[in-house]
Design an enzyme around this catalytic site. Structure first.
Site, PDB file in Angstrom:
ATOM      1  N   TYR A 130       0.852  -1.195   0.000  1.00  4.24           N
ATOM      2  CA  TYR A 130       0.000   0.000   0.000  1.00  4.24           C
ATOM      3  C   TYR A 130       0.885   1.242   0.000  1.00  4.24           C
ATOM      4  O   TYR A 130       1.751   1.394   0.869  1.00  4.24           O
ATOM      5  CB  TYR A 130      -0.920   0.023   1.224  1.00  4.24           C
ATOM      6  CG  TYR A 130      -1.922   1.160   1.155  1.00  4.24           C
ATOM      7  CD1 TYR A 130      -3.166   0.961   0.582  1.00  4.24           C
ATOM      8  CD2 TYR A 130      -1.604   2.434   1.613  1.00  4.24           C
ATOM      9  CE1 TYR A 130      -4.088   2.007   0.476  1.00  4.24           C
ATOM     10  CE2 TYR A 130      -2.500   3.484   1.512  1.00  4.24           C
ATOM     11  CZ  TYR A 130      -3.743   3.264   0.937  1.00  4.24           C
ATOM     12  OH  TYR A 130      -4.639   4.300   0.821  1.00  4.24           O
ATOM     13  N   GLN A 192     -10.861   0.253   1.323  1.00  5.49           N
ATOM     14  CA  GLN A 192     -11.314  -0.642   0.258  1.00  5.49           C
ATOM     15  C   GLN A 192     -10.143  -1.336  -0.434  1.00  5.49           C
ATOM     16  O   GLN A 192     -10.255  -2.491  -0.869  1.00  5.49           O
ATOM     17  CB  GLN A 192     -12.171   0.124  -0.759  1.00  5.49           C
ATOM     18  CG  GLN A 192     -11.493   1.272  -1.473  1.00  5.49           C
ATOM     19  CD  GLN A 192     -11.652   2.604  -0.759  1.00  5.49           C
ATOM     20  OE1 GLN A 192     -11.802   2.641   0.462  1.00  5.49           O
ATOM     21  NE2 GLN A 192     -11.623   3.694  -1.518  1.00  5.49           N
ATOM     22  N   ASN A 215      -3.663   6.322   6.071  1.00  3.02           N
ATOM     23  CA  ASN A 215      -4.413   7.105   7.047  1.00  3.02           C
ATOM     24  C   ASN A 215      -5.100   6.194   8.061  1.00  3.02           C
ATOM     25  O   ASN A 215      -4.909   4.977   8.060  1.00  3.02           O
ATOM     26  CB  ASN A 215      -5.415   8.028   6.350  1.00  3.02           C
ATOM     27  CG  ASN A 215      -6.471   7.251   5.560  1.00  3.02           C
ATOM     28  OD1 ASN A 215      -6.706   6.062   5.793  1.00  3.02           O
ATOM     29  ND2 ASN A 215      -7.117   7.929   4.624  1.00  3.02           N
ATOM     30  N   SER A 238       3.120  10.103  12.051  1.00  2.00           N
ATOM     31  CA  SER A 238       4.567  10.101  12.184  1.00  2.00           C
ATOM     32  C   SER A 238       5.028  10.974  13.356  1.00  2.00           C
ATOM     33  O   SER A 238       4.315  11.858  13.813  1.00  2.00           O
ATOM     34  CB  SER A 238       5.195  10.600  10.885  1.00  2.00           C
ATOM     35  OG  SER A 238       6.570  10.303  10.860  1.00  2.00           O
ATOM     36  N   GLN A 260       9.277  16.954  10.267  1.00  4.46           N
ATOM     37  CA  GLN A 260       8.302  15.958  10.720  1.00  4.46           C
ATOM     38  C   GLN A 260       6.898  16.545  10.711  1.00  4.46           C
ATOM     39  O   GLN A 260       5.945  15.903  10.265  1.00  4.46           O
ATOM     40  CB  GLN A 260       8.650  15.505  12.136  1.00  4.46           C
ATOM     41  CG  GLN A 260       7.931  14.263  12.576  1.00  4.46           C
ATOM     42  CD  GLN A 260       8.242  13.079  11.663  1.00  4.46           C
ATOM     43  OE1 GLN A 260       7.342  12.461  11.115  1.00  4.46           O
ATOM     44  NE2 GLN A 260       9.511  12.774  11.473  1.00  4.46           N
ATOM     45  N   HIS A 263       4.480  16.640   7.551  1.00  2.17           N
ATOM     46  CA  HIS A 263       3.847  15.431   7.040  1.00  2.17           C
ATOM     47  C   HIS A 263       2.330  15.478   7.146  1.00  2.17           C
ATOM     48  O   HIS A 263       1.613  15.127   6.214  1.00  2.17           O
ATOM     49  CB  HIS A 263       4.329  14.203   7.829  1.00  2.17           C
ATOM     50  CG  HIS A 263       5.571  13.581   7.275  1.00  2.17           C
ATOM     51  ND1 HIS A 263       5.607  12.967   6.054  1.00  2.17           N
ATOM     52  CD2 HIS A 263       6.816  13.468   7.792  1.00  2.17           C
ATOM     53  CE1 HIS A 263       6.829  12.503   5.829  1.00  2.17           C
ATOM     54  NE2 HIS A 263       7.586  12.795   6.869  1.00  2.17           N
ATOM     55  N   GLU A 328       9.137   6.908  16.986  1.00  7.22           N
ATOM     56  CA  GLU A 328       9.368   6.336  15.659  1.00  7.22           C
ATOM     57  C   GLU A 328      10.768   6.727  15.167  1.00  7.22           C
ATOM     58  O   GLU A 328      11.550   5.886  14.738  1.00  7.22           O
ATOM     59  CB  GLU A 328       8.297   6.850  14.691  1.00  7.22           C
ATOM     60  CG  GLU A 328       8.478   6.391  13.257  1.00  7.22           C
ATOM     61  CD  GLU A 328       7.519   7.087  12.311  1.00  7.22           C
ATOM     62  OE1 GLU A 328       7.349   6.602  11.182  1.00  7.22           O
ATOM     63  OE2 GLU A 328       6.942   8.141  12.691  1.00  7.22           O
ATOM     64  N   HIS A 329      11.055   8.019  15.199  1.00  3.59           N
ATOM     65  CA  HIS A 329      12.368   8.543  14.808  1.00  3.59           C
ATOM     66  C   HIS A 329      13.005   9.217  16.021  1.00  3.59           C
ATOM     67  O   HIS A 329      12.351  10.023  16.684  1.00  3.59           O
ATOM     68  CB  HIS A 329      12.247   9.579  13.694  1.00  3.59           C
ATOM     69  CG  HIS A 329      11.492   9.116  12.492  1.00  3.59           C
ATOM     70  ND1 HIS A 329      10.160   9.416  12.296  1.00  3.59           N
ATOM     71  CD2 HIS A 329      11.883   8.378  11.430  1.00  3.59           C
ATOM     72  CE1 HIS A 329       9.764   8.884  11.140  1.00  3.59           C
ATOM     73  NE2 HIS A 329      10.779   8.246  10.601  1.00  3.59           N
ATOM     74  N   ASP A 362      14.760   8.659   5.588  1.00  2.13           N
ATOM     75  CA  ASP A 362      13.501   8.644   4.845  1.00  2.13           C
ATOM     76  C   ASP A 362      13.707   8.245   3.399  1.00  2.13           C
ATOM     77  O   ASP A 362      12.825   7.621   2.796  1.00  2.13           O
ATOM     78  CB  ASP A 362      12.844  10.027   4.882  1.00  2.13           C
ATOM     79  CG  ASP A 362      12.067  10.259   6.169  1.00  2.13           C
ATOM     80  OD1 ASP A 362      11.852   9.295   6.913  1.00  2.13           O
ATOM     81  OD2 ASP A 362      11.679  11.417   6.418  1.00  2.13           O
ATOM     82  N   GLU A 416      -0.465 -34.704  30.220  1.00  4.88           N
ATOM     83  CA  GLU A 416      -1.400 -33.834  29.517  1.00  4.88           C
ATOM     84  C   GLU A 416      -2.647 -34.578  29.052  1.00  4.88           C
ATOM     85  O   GLU A 416      -3.520 -33.981  28.401  1.00  4.88           O
ATOM     86  CB  GLU A 416      -0.695 -33.169  28.325  1.00  4.88           C
ATOM     87  CG  GLU A 416       0.425 -32.226  28.764  1.00  4.88           C
ATOM     88  CD  GLU A 416       1.027 -31.432  27.617  1.00  4.88           C
ATOM     89  OE1 GLU A 416       0.673 -31.706  26.459  1.00  4.88           O
ATOM     90  OE2 GLU A 416       1.851 -30.537  27.890  1.00  4.88           O
ATOM     91  N   HIS A 421      -0.663 -39.257  21.608  1.00  5.41           N
ATOM     92  CA  HIS A 421       0.676 -38.666  21.578  1.00  5.41           C
ATOM     93  C   HIS A 421       1.678 -39.656  22.185  1.00  5.41           C
ATOM     94  O   HIS A 421       2.749 -39.912  21.619  1.00  5.41           O
ATOM     95  CB  HIS A 421       0.712 -37.367  22.401  1.00  5.41           C
ATOM     96  CG  HIS A 421       0.210 -36.167  21.671  1.00  5.41           C
ATOM     97  ND1 HIS A 421      -1.089 -36.063  21.244  1.00  5.41           N
ATOM     98  CD2 HIS A 421       0.835 -35.002  21.311  1.00  5.41           C
ATOM     99  CE1 HIS A 421      -1.249 -34.889  20.646  1.00  5.41           C
ATOM    100  NE2 HIS A 421      -0.096 -34.228  20.678  1.00  5.41           N
TER     101      HIS A 421
END
Length: 436
Positions: A130, A192, A215, A238, A260, A263, A328-329, A362, A416, A421
């Protein structure tokens, strides 16, 4: 515009507020919408994709128009400059080189009594990538997702990305995809698109793993289809956290915070410093750099809501706060970043020194820029070759080896309450009958 905090308790509360910025009642409402989209695509296939593309993207497509044609792919190369093509190819080489070093290798070990143990790594059959659209085009995201899939040896990888108002996909995105070996591209985005990859439609194949940021609708869709398919992570907005000492350049720190914030309105830009002087300089510099910023409105919104400066007494305290936030960063703009690194436990990607802005990672340093967000760096890692691979255990016992451990296995199986087994070992471990 940038708030400055000196009290530890207030700083922790603000960091928690920022970390939790996507967990609200609106998200729960959106999840209901996403469930409806998933079910519609699962039942109606391509027709649902066309409906939602018209509703959400205001783009009307025909049934045969979902896939990007070969002519469009060829034309994309004529629409990008040589300089951009060269940059895409350089980034591709750098990313590929890094990820080849991370590809796991199958192995076996031979023990006593002809016992063989090992692990076999194989790629998934089909990967879905994606690539977000909307506010900007992201050829770098194409490379960061497609290159590890190619290095892993995935035989079929398909890409989905939202179409523009003219039904077209950005030329740089199409070129980056082709450079990375992706030629099967569909003009569909949002929840979708995730549904199509997870369940398959008449046109888009069902995949085994879905990667790539998006998103909140995309993220919720990935969360809901996990288990039907694998996913890389649940990427939130981010974020960058910069730890800086009194020697840091306020111009560099300010521009990295803005890099940053530009974004997304939900992006977080945080500075933790031991210098009040630097905090004041950075505040002024951020305001100055915003004056003629092309994305000023969006960037100011992010800074106003999720921009923050925290002043602490020591770098060790800064590291503690960073570890609690698990960014994240993480940029270490300090005199000795490698010494401070010893105190860092949780971060998606770490940038060491004043000459290593996040933008290096990046675009083309090599390590992946699809990273854990919203505190998930405490337990998650960057997208990589491993995301597109799975491993199978290899086990082989000889009759001698089985006989030596048979009693212990039978005892455990009895404990068990699993008689078959137990018998599956007992029948093999007893002396073999001789047949005439």
């Amino acid at each position: 515009m940038l708030r400055t905090i000196t009290q530890l308790s207030e700083a922790k509360a603000e960091l928690q507020r920022i970390c939790d910025r996507i967990h609200d009642d609106q998200v729960l409402h959106k999840e209901a919408t996403v469930r409806e989209i998933l079910q519609s695509v699962r039942r109606q296939g391509d027709r649902a994709l066309l409906h939602y593309t018209a509703e959400f993207d205001q783009v009307t497509l025909e049934l045969g128009g979902l896939r990007v044609s070969g002519a469009e792919l060829d034309a994309a190369y004529q629409q990008v400059s040589k300089e951009l093509l060269d940059a895409i190819q350089l980034a591709h080489r750098q990313i590929e080189s890094f990820h080849r070093q991370r590809k796991p290798k199958s192995w076996v070990q031979f023990g006593d009594d002809e016992v063989v143990l090992g692990k076999r790594y194989t790629p998934v059959d089909c990967a879905g990538l994606y690539v977000p659209g909307g506010r900007a085009c992201y050829p770098s995201t194409v490379l960061m997702n497609a290159v590890p899939a190619a290095v892993a040896g995935v035989p079929r990888a398909v890409m989905v990305t939202p179409p523009g108002p003219d039904k077209q996909i950005d030329a740089a995105v199409l070129v980056a995809a082709q450079e990375a070996g992706i030629h099967e591209i569909y003009r569909v985005g949002g929840a979708q698109a995730i549904a199509a990859l997870a369940y398959g439609t008449e046109t888009i194949p069902k995949v085994d793993v879905i990667t790539g940021p998006g998103n909140v609708y995309v993220t919720l869709a990935k969360k809901l289809v996990y288990g039907t398919v694998g996913i890389d992570s649940l990427a939130g907005p981010s974020e960058v956290l910069i730890i800086a000492d009194h020697l840091a350049n306020p111009v560099f720190v300010a521009v990295d915070l803005l890099a940053q914030a530009e974004h997304d309105p939900l992006a977080a830009a945080i500075l933790i410093t031991t210098s009040m002087t630097l905090a004041e300089q950075v505040t002024r510099e951020v305001e100055a750099q915003l004056v003629n910023h092309p994305r000023r409105t969006l960037t100011e919104k992010a800074i106003a809501h999720y921009g923050l400066i925290i002043v602490v007494n020591t770098l060790e305290r800064a590291a503690e706060l960073s570890n609690e936030f698990a960014p994240e960063h993480l940029e270490l703009e300090v005199e000795d970043p490698w010494a401070l690194l010893e105190h860092i436990r949780h971060a998606g990607a770490i940038f060491l020194g004043s000459d290593t802005p996040e933008a290096v990672g990046d675009y083309l340093a090599g390590p992946n820029h699809t990273l854990p967000t919203s505190g998930s760096a405490r337990f998650a890692s960057a997208l990589g070759v491993e995301t597109f691979m799975k491993h199978s255990s290899l086990i082989q016992y000889s009759s001698t080896a089985l006989s030596k451990v048979a009693n212990a296995i039978e005892i455990l199986a009895d404990a068990e309450g699993l008689p078959s087994h137990r018998d599956s070992v007992r029948l093999r471990a007893r002396p073999k009958p001789h047949y005439p």
